[in-house]
Write a protein that holds these residues in place. Structure first.
Motif, PDB file in Angstrom:
ATOM      1  N   GLY A  47       1.917  76.349  77.296  1.00 40.51           N
ATOM      2  CA  GLY A  47       1.219  76.166  78.569  1.00 40.51           C
ATOM      3  C   GLY A  47      -0.233  75.776  78.330  1.00 40.51           C
ATOM      4  N   SER A  48      -0.859  76.418  77.327  1.00 42.34           N
ATOM      5  CA  SER A  48      -2.256  76.092  77.013  1.00 42.34           C
ATOM      6  C   SER A  48      -2.377  74.659  76.534  1.00 42.34           C
ATOM      7  N   ILE A  49      -1.439  74.257  75.675  1.00 44.78           N
ATOM      8  CA  ILE A  49      -1.479  72.892  75.157  1.00 44.78           C
ATOM      9  C   ILE A  49      -1.393  71.894  76.311  1.00 44.78           C
ATOM     10  N   ILE A  50      -0.459  72.156  77.231  1.00 49.13           N
ATOM     11  CA  ILE A  50      -0.303  71.240  78.370  1.00 49.13           C
ATOM     12  C   ILE A  50      -1.566  71.246  79.226  1.00 49.13           C
ATOM     13  N   HIS A  51      -2.125  72.432  79.438  1.00 52.02           N
ATOM     14  CA  HIS A  51      -3.295  72.508  80.311  1.00 52.02           C
ATOM     15  C   HIS A  51      -4.526  71.833  79.696  1.00 52.02           C
ATOM     16  N   PHE A  52      -4.764  72.056  78.419  1.00 55.89           N
ATOM     17  CA  PHE A  52      -6.010  71.591  77.819  1.00 55.89           C
ATOM     18  C   PHE A  52      -5.964  70.153  77.333  1.00 55.89           C
ATOM     19  N   ASN A  53      -4.804  69.512  77.476  1.00 51.68           N
ATOM     20  CA  ASN A  53      -4.714  68.131  77.033  1.00 51.68           C
ATOM     21  C   ASN A  53      -4.525  67.192  78.210  1.00 51.68           C
ATOM     22  N   ARG A  54      -5.162  65.997  78.079  1.00 49.82           N
ATOM     23  CA  ARG A  54      -4.881  64.961  79.064  1.00 49.82           C
ATOM     24  C   ARG A  54      -3.883  64.019  78.438  1.00 49.82           C
ATOM     25  N   PHE A  55      -2.769  63.798  79.110  1.00 52.83           N
ATOM     26  CA  PHE A  55      -1.815  62.823  78.578  1.00 52.83           C
ATOM     27  C   PHE A  55      -1.071  62.197  79.755  1.00 52.83           C
ATOM     28  N   ARG A  56      -0.469  61.045  79.456  1.00 52.61           N
ATOM     29  CA  ARG A  56       0.255  60.339  80.507  1.00 52.61           C
ATOM     30  C   ARG A  56       1.489  61.142  80.908  1.00 52.61           C
ATOM     31  N   GLY A  57       1.752  61.204  82.208  1.00 53.20           N
ATOM     32  CA  GLY A  57       2.939  61.903  82.686  1.00 53.20           C
ATOM     33  C   GLY A  57       2.746  63.407  82.767  1.00 53.20           C
TER      34      GLY A  57
END
Lengths: 227, 296
Positions: A47-57
């Protein structure tokens, strides 16, 4: 009065710490706690990885996760059954109809909730706190620590929520646990079996325990959120 | 620091902290592992719901476990599902009651041998008022009258169990296509449940249903149902045990599975099966038949 008699006997079963009731309740608790902890180990970092990263989709990923909040337990059960059955791809592990299979199923069930709520918890941290920290010269790591610190209660609430869903489900326990007496019988499957057999005392006793657990979970959640 | 580097360091930090948090939580909660016994030490049997609901397995299970030192996992499923679990290799032994399907199961190589171990009879039970007026008829005539006259509700197991297969056989003998029976009207209800629950539904709805004698006797006290049709050659109900064949299906417990079948057909256990429930219900629930096919 069937209900009244049943209720009295149910309370007797609980107060006298009836071995069968305690064993079933203990097993339910143990399995759901294990599932919630294992799911946390996966979901909090992810969850942290998803939250702290900007990525397409990213938005798509988050809405997908949210879609699976309400995945029916029997669908998860079916999915796990197909994989763990001896005729299935993971049949060699020989874990169908064991407590381990239930834990796997419950983990899959609550991973989306934990993941989604972890992301919301991290997103919920006040921007101004971060801006202030940055302007005071905080490093990346320091910022991350700050976010996690700010979000910790909301994250804990997410874990408790996942536990609540795990302990109250029946589809997975029935389909991949098999409701085997003394091995994979949990509160919900026991209630289903006993009430279909017309023995309501044991069902009621277990039902009361389940509601009691839900109550405790709710109180804990409230406490956490009030901090 | 470039934004990418900053991101990476952030994430690493977060992961470390989260991991620390989780291990802390895990440590506090003590032993939470549910350590299942090794599968080798367990034997899994899928039994028809009628044998489970009478409590026979609950009675035999501890005796077998004590004698052979094996954990016996008893799972209840209709005959159709039990056979499927056998074909998939998810159980080591099946205890079912549907002769034609069992013979097919063995002929296809999934089962080692079909060993009958007990029998009783099916019967049609229903409300004492007998709204369709079928009491004392042959099963076939009773079903014909149910279909023609209406006035009676019938609850079918509807779960591909041995009892359900028997019900379909009676409809066929009575001259009806089962597909037509399913669409015959609101009076025909498919429960999709085990024997015990189906009897409860029939009792609640004051309907007829086909039941095995054992489960009916075990549930009689809780039901408002009486025997309506209990004579007819077609009503013979034979229970067999079949070990799943390791040559066809990847199961590993054939020795233990054979032990269970020897156990079921041993004189001592056959006597226990014959006596089971007599004290409580006043009637014999099962007639032992140690490995032989009973004839009516």
């Amino acid at each position: 009065m069937e209900l009244w008699n049943g209720l009295v006997k149910a309370i007797e079963l609980i107060v006298s710490l009836d071995p069968e009731v305690m064993q079933i309740a203990g097993r339910s608790l143990r399995l759901a706690v294990t599932s919630a902890l294992l799911a946390s180990v996966i979901c909090l970092p992810l969850g942290s990885i998803i939250h702290f990263n900007r990525f397409r989709g990213k938005r798509l990923v988050i809405s997908l996760i949210q879609t699976f909040y309400s995945v029916p337990t029997v669908v998860v059960g079916l999915f796990v059954f197909v994989f763990l059955s001896r005729a299935g791809p993971l049949g060699g592990l020989e874990i169908l109809y064991t407590p381990t299979a239930i834990i796997i199923g419950q983990m899959l069930l609550i991973v989306p909730i934990l993941l989604g709520l972890t992301i919301s918890a991290l997103s919920g941290v006040d921007r101004t706190i971060l801006d202030t920290a940055r302007s005071l010269g905080a490093s990346g790591v320091q910022m991350a620590v700050l976010v996690v610190k700010e979000a910790r209660f909301a994250v804990m609430a997410a874990v408790v929520m996942g536990f609540g869903r795990a302990i109250s489900e029946i589809g997975i326990s029935l389909m991949v646990g098999g409701n085997i007496r003394g091995f994979t019988r949990v509160i919900t499957t026991a209630i289903s079996l006993e009430s279909s057999k017309g023995d309501i005392e044991l069902s009621l006793a277990l039902g009361i325990i389940l509601i009691f657990i839900a109550l405790v979970v709710n109180i804990v959640m409230n406490r956490i959120q009030q901090r | 620091m470039s934004s990418e580097l900053r991101n990476i360091s952030r994430i690493t930090g977060i992961i470390l902290i989260m991991a620390a948090l989780v291990s802390l939580v895990a440590g506090c909660s003590g032993t939470t592992g549910a350590s299942p016994l090794a599968p080798q030490a367990r034997l899994r049997v899928a039994t028809t719901t009628s044998l489970y609901d009478t409590g026979l397995w609950g009675y035999l299970e501890p005796r077998f476990e004590e004698e052979y030192g094996v954990e016996l996992d008893v799972m209840y499923a209709g005959t159709g599902k039990a056979l499927e679990l056998g074909r998939r290799g998810d159980v080591d032994v099946i205890a079912v009651h549907s002769r034609a399907q069992e013979l097919q199961f063995v002929a296809d190589g999934y089962g080692v041998e079909r060993v009958p171990f007990a029998y009783n009879y099916f019967l049609v039970v229903g409300p004492a008022s007998d709204p369709a007026g079928i009491k004392g008829m042959t099963p076939e005539d009773a079903f014909r009258k149910l279909m023609a006259a209406g006035g009676g509700t019938f609850v079918s197991r509807g779960d591909d169990s041995g009892t359900h297969v028997k019900e379909k056989a009676i409809w066929k003998n009575a001259g009806f296509e089962y597909g037509g029976v399913q669409k015959a009207g609101d009076w025909y209800i498919e429960a999709g449940s085990g024997m015990g629950p189906t009897l409860n539904i029939a009792s609640e709805k004051q309907a007829y249903t086909l039941s095995d004698m054992g489960t009916y006797l075990a549930y009689k006290g809780k039901l408002g149902l009486v025997p309506i049709v209990d004579k007819g050659a077609i009503l013979l109900n034979v229970y067999s045990a079949i070990a799943v064949n390791p040559e066809k299906v990847p199961v590993k417990n054939l020795d233990t599975a054979s032990n269970l079948i020897d156990f079921l057909t041993s004189p001592e256990i056959q006597k226990l099966i014959g006596d089971y429930g007599v004290g409580e219900y006043g009637l014999q629930l099962f007639t032992p038949c140690a490995g032989n096919e009973p004839t009516d």
